[in-house]
Design an enzyme around this catalytic site. Structure first.
Site, PDB file in Angstrom:
ATOM      1  N   CYS A   2       0.815  -1.218   0.000  1.00 24.28           N
ATOM      2  CA  CYS A   2       0.000   0.000   0.000  1.00 24.28           C
ATOM      3  C   CYS A   2       0.849   1.270   0.000  1.00 24.28           C
ATOM      4  O   CYS A   2       1.978   1.274   0.491  1.00 24.28           O
ATOM      5  CB  CYS A   2      -0.875   0.032   1.238  1.00 24.28           C
ATOM      6  N   ARG A  27       4.992   0.092  -6.249  1.00 26.25           N
ATOM      7  CA  ARG A  27       4.985  -0.725  -5.033  1.00 26.25           C
ATOM      8  C   ARG A  27       4.025  -1.903  -5.143  1.00 26.25           C
ATOM      9  O   ARG A  27       4.072  -2.819  -4.346  1.00 26.25           O
ATOM     10  CB  ARG A  27       4.569   0.137  -3.839  1.00 26.25           C
ATOM     11  N   TRP A  77      -2.935  -2.636  -1.511  1.00 25.59           N
ATOM     12  CA  TRP A  77      -2.537  -4.007  -1.841  1.00 25.59           C
ATOM     13  C   TRP A  77      -3.244  -4.875  -0.822  1.00 25.59           C
ATOM     14  O   TRP A  77      -2.939  -4.814   0.368  1.00 25.59           O
ATOM     15  CB  TRP A  77      -1.013  -4.121  -1.728  1.00 25.59           C
ATOM     16  N   ASN A 101      -1.773   2.238   5.963  1.00 29.52           N
ATOM     17  CA  ASN A 101      -0.892   1.122   5.569  1.00 29.52           C
ATOM     18  C   ASN A 101      -0.632   0.297   6.806  1.00 29.52           C
ATOM     19  O   ASN A 101      -0.467   0.849   7.900  1.00 29.52           O
ATOM     20  CB  ASN A 101       0.461   1.625   5.057  1.00 29.52           C
ATOM     21  N   GLY A 102      -0.518  -1.023   6.635  1.00 25.29           N
ATOM     22  CA  GLY A 102      -0.216  -1.882   7.774  1.00 25.29           C
ATOM     23  C   GLY A 102      -1.371  -2.818   8.068  1.00 25.29           C
ATOM     24  O   GLY A 102      -2.296  -2.964   7.253  1.00 25.29           O
ATOM     25  N   GLU A 481      18.895 -17.133  -6.941  1.00 27.81           N
ATOM     26  CA  GLU A 481      18.430 -15.798  -7.313  1.00 27.81           C
ATOM     27  C   GLU A 481      17.870 -15.801  -8.736  1.00 27.81           C
ATOM     28  O   GLU A 481      16.837 -15.189  -9.018  1.00 27.81           O
ATOM     29  CB  GLU A 481      19.574 -14.780  -7.158  1.00 27.81           C
ATOM     30  N   LYS A 485      14.085 -14.750  -9.785  1.00 25.10           N
ATOM     31  CA  LYS A 485      13.849 -13.678 -10.757  1.00 25.10           C
ATOM     32  C   LYS A 485      12.926 -14.163 -11.868  1.00 25.10           C
ATOM     33  O   LYS A 485      11.992 -13.486 -12.250  1.00 25.10           O
ATOM     34  CB  LYS A 485      15.201 -13.235 -11.336  1.00 25.10           C
ATOM     35  N   GLU A 488       9.251 -14.780 -10.526  1.00 28.37           N
ATOM     36  CA  GLU A 488       8.424 -13.634 -10.136  1.00 28.37           C
ATOM     37  C   GLU A 488       7.953 -12.818 -11.323  1.00 28.37           C
ATOM     38  O   GLU A 488       6.867 -12.266 -11.297  1.00 28.37           O
ATOM     39  CB  GLU A 488       9.085 -12.760  -9.067  1.00 28.37           C
ATOM     40  N   HIS A 504      19.367 -37.165  -5.867  1.00 26.05           N
ATOM     41  CA  HIS A 504      18.775 -37.684  -4.627  1.00 26.05           C
ATOM     42  C   HIS A 504      17.257 -37.515  -4.618  1.00 26.05           C
ATOM     43  O   HIS A 504      16.642 -37.512  -3.552  1.00 26.05           O
ATOM     44  CB  HIS A 504      19.417 -37.000  -3.415  1.00 26.05           C
ATOM     45  N   LYS A 604       6.499  -4.137  -4.046  1.00 25.71           N
ATOM     46  CA  LYS A 604       7.920  -3.798  -4.018  1.00 25.71           C
ATOM     47  C   LYS A 604       8.487  -3.902  -2.606  1.00 25.71           C
ATOM     48  O   LYS A 604       9.552  -4.434  -2.392  1.00 25.71           O
ATOM     49  CB  LYS A 604       8.119  -2.385  -4.581  1.00 25.71           C
TER      50      LYS A 604
HETATM   51  C1  AGP Z   1      13.077  -9.291  -5.386  1.00 26.56           C
HETATM   52  O1  AGP Z   1      13.032  -9.364  -6.742  1.00 26.56           O
HETATM   53  C2  AGP Z   1      11.873  -9.341  -4.642  1.00 26.56           C
HETATM   54  N1  AGP Z   1      10.771  -8.794  -5.250  1.00 26.56           N
HETATM   55  C3  AGP Z   1      11.900  -9.552  -3.149  1.00 26.56           C
HETATM   56  O2  AGP Z   1      12.362 -10.852  -2.959  1.00 26.56           O
HETATM   57  C4  AGP Z   1      12.729  -8.586  -2.272  1.00 26.56           C
HETATM   58  O3  AGP Z   1      14.086  -8.758  -2.517  1.00 26.56           O
HETATM   59  C5  AGP Z   1      12.399  -8.848  -0.787  1.00 26.56           C
HETATM   60  O4  AGP Z   1      11.045  -8.596  -0.570  1.00 26.56           O
HETATM   61  C6  AGP Z   1      13.247  -8.054   0.154  1.00 26.56           C
HETATM   62  O5  AGP Z   1      13.046  -6.683  -0.015  1.00 26.56           O
HETATM   63  P1  AGP Z   1      14.017  -5.620   0.650  1.00 26.56           P
HETATM   64  O6  AGP Z   1      15.339  -5.793  -0.011  1.00 26.56           O
HETATM   65  O7  AGP Z   1      13.390  -4.296   0.356  1.00 26.56           O
HETATM   66  O8  AGP Z   1      14.079  -5.935   2.112  1.00 26.56           O
END
Ligand code: AGP
Length: 609
Positions: A2, A27, A77, A101-102, A481, A485, A488, A504, A604
């Site tokens: 949010c 975000r 969100w 927010n929250g 990673e 990527k 997502e 295994h 985000k």
């Molecule tokens: C990365 O592509 C993500 N969308 C997500 O994993 C992100 O890295 C994670 O939420 C941590 O965020 P931060 O670095 O703002 O703490």
């Protein structure tokens, strides 16, 4: 996640609210809304809409609002209650309208209390319960400050609020707990935002509102209260980011722009922390001498940067490192090594799990160090010391340049740890630093030049439903990673596996046509990874290899699509290889025509648990 915006002053309010909401779109959100006090100051008009800001703008234009004098806005969100017009913010009660927010954790108890007081509810949100609680208190006290300090005692959970009381239509009130909120002022009036990028077009000076403080934003500036009777100060700071940095700058997507920024943000991060030929980092010396163990704690991509950090620190400084997922670490009961250091990595500095994990480490008496990109964010402010990456604003939900900047800073930190703990000579340390500052950026630039070639290879992945990334050692960390990527942004299911672990169990999933991506950058481990790749090939897998030029030369390589990355040495290779893997994920998602920068269901900055 949010977003909150607010403005009161003598400029046209509505365009400011809309422009600021657009700046927060990155975000992630599923509905948006505003409350606007029109110029006659008599009524507050609230409009909201599920879907994008365009739909909200259509409603605003149909309602023929004037440009207003004061207002609040929100991108939601969904957490409590599905995305819908009624669940969207602002939420109103008889005496007020507010954005939040929250998560209000005691919403059910509040609802019971409010039902007894005769309140009804029109939405399934925790926020509406908070709005009505504040309304009840306001009717009793008739004073915003008494009301809000009383509300702070009754609300459990996390919150950032922007509130307009109907009988004080030119003021926006604000308070927060465990959720970010910044206040800014200029000669025209005062601004409120949950994220500094929303106010960059108007001012470069802002204050992070301290928890427990109530802010009253007025046309002639902002006042801060530590109790209903006490005015207090908040420290204002300059943001070094510009509004232009948060624009696409001619690239098709923010993600591609941000990957292309990696050489410059890495150079900026390294030069910021290098003191001539060695890492400066003087402020952390007291935290890092005599360490026998280090924890690195983070979420998602930041946690994966932590794994690369583990590789650097263990090899260069010879200190054992455990990398922990913040959402697990915060509730873990396991004993911690005495006298250890916990490093918290976060782009936003506002990730709820990382912040909670940091607070747990502090409670347990462990020294804490933050590696953060956003200046003055909560993780940065609460850790014992902070090292800032210099990645600039990262807008794409998929983190790329922040990850590379984190890895490069961790390489420098490993060198500093090595010198401080006498496991590295000054000469060797200088060699590492020289290589980082002279060669890393150009090594990444040479990967960026392969973007088209990588795009062609990505075409072969478009129809894949499942995909495996495999590697050994640091290549496995890169695989984790790369897999995140791809998942997502392209919605292709993928898994990262240590190459030797496949047999295994997971190799049973490999059949004719299964796409496997092998990562081979460590010459000493490449022959072993190649064995695993032959095993999947003989079961019909289709292979893509990311490997260094040297490994390609020195080994017999099976039939595969091949992306080569520069040889470099072990301090350089992980970061330039990561860039190739980011490009592969990017081109796959872009070719599928997906909304690369705003993938579905993702936010985000994850400021709720
Ligand atoms: C990365 O592509 C993500 N969308 C997500 O994993 C992100 O890295 C994670 O939420 C941590 O965020 P931060 O670095 O703002 O703490």
């Amino acid at each position: 996640m949010c977003g909150i915006v607010g403005y009161t002053g003598n400029k046209a309010c509505l365009p400011i609210l809309l422009e600021s909401l657009r700046a927060l779109e990155y975000r992630g959100y599923d509905s948006a809304g505003i409350s606007l006090v029109e110029k006659d100051g008599r009524a507050i008009c609230t409009l909201k809409s599920v879907g994008g800001i365009d739909l909200l703008e259509r409603k605003i234009s149909d309602a023929k609002l004037d440009t207003g004098i004061c207002g609040i806005g929100h991108t939601r969100w969904a957490t409590h209650g599905a995305p819908s017009d009624s669940n969207a913010h602002p939420h109103t009660a008889e005496s007020l309208t507010l954005v939040h927010n929250g998560i209000i954790e005691n919403h059910a108890e509040l609802e019971t209390l409010l039902l007894r007081e005769g309140y009804n509810f029109y939405s399934s949100t925790d926020t509406e319960r908070a709005a009505k609680l504040i309304d009840l208190l306001y009717k009793r006290t008739k004073d915003p400050l008494f009301t809000l300090f009383e509300a702070q005692k009754m609300l459990v959970g996390s919150y950032a609020f922007g509130i307009i009381f109907k009988d004080r239509p030119t003021s926006v009130y604000a308070m927060r707990k465990n959720s970010p909120l910044v206040v800014a002022t200029d000669e025209s009036g005062s601004y409120l935002a949950s994220d500094v990028t929303a106010i960059l077009p108007y001012t470069d000076s802002f204050a992070v509102l301290d928890e427990g403080i109530v802010a009253e934003l007025c046309e002639d500036g902002a006042k801060f209260y530590s109790s209903p009777f006490c005015l207090c100060e908040q420290s204002f700071q300059k943001v070094s980011w510009s509004a232009e940095q948060a624009q696409k700058g001619g690239f098709e997507h923010f993600m591609l722009k941000e990957i292309n920024e990696e050489p410059s943000v890495i150079s900026a991060t390294l030069s910021h922390h290098l003191d001539s030929t060695l890492p400066g980092l003087k402020n952390i010396e007291r935290l890092i001498s005599g360490l026998s163990h280090i924890y690195i704690v983070a979420c998602g991509t930041a946690m994966h940067a932590g794994l690369v950090g583990k590789y650097y620190i263990e090899r260069i400084a010879k200190i054992p490192v455990s990398v922990e997922i913040a959402s697990e670490f915060r509730y873990a009961d396991s004993p911690l090594h005495k006298g250890s250091l916990a490093i918290f990595i976060s782009q936003s500095g506002e990730t709820a799990d990382t912040l909670a994990a940091l607070r747990r480490a502090k409670e347990l008496g462990i020294s804490t160090l933050a590696i953060v990109n956003v200046f003055a964010s909560s993780v940065a402010r609460e850790a014992d010391e902070v090292l800032y990456t210099q990645a600039g604003p990262e807008i794409s939900v998929a983190s790329t340049k922040a990850y590379s900047a984190q890895c490069s800073l961790l390489a420098l930190l490993a060198v500093k740890l090595g010198i401080t703990n006498f496991s590295l000579s000054t000469q060797k340390a200088e060699e590492y630093c020289k290589r980082l500052s002279d060669e890393l950026a150009s090594s990444i630039s040479s990967v960026l030049q392969k973007s088209e070639e990588i795009a062609k290879i990505s075409s072969k992945l478009l129809t894949a439903e499942h995909l495996f990334y495999i590697g050994r050692g640091v290549d496995y960390y890169l695989a984790l990673e790369a897999s995140l990527k791809l998942k997502e942004i392209s919605y292709i299911h993928s898994e990262a596996y240590p190459a030797g672990e496949l047999k295994h169990g997971t190799i049973s999933l490999i059949s004719k046509g299964t796409q496997v991506i092998g990562i081979l950058t460590d010459p000493s481990l490449a022959p072993k990874t190649l064995l695993s790749l032959h095993e999947v090939l003989s079961r019909g897998a289709r292979l893509t290899l990311i490997c260094t030029e040297r490994i390609l030369r020195e080994n017999s390589i099976p039939d595969a699509n091949i992306i080569t990355v520069p040889d470099g040495d072990r301090i350089l290779r992980p970061i330039s290889t990561a860039c190739a893997l980011q490009l592969l994920a990017y081109h796959t998602a872009a070719k599928k025509g997906l909304d690369v920068d705003k993938p579905r269901n993702l936010a985000k900055s994850v400021t709720v648990e």
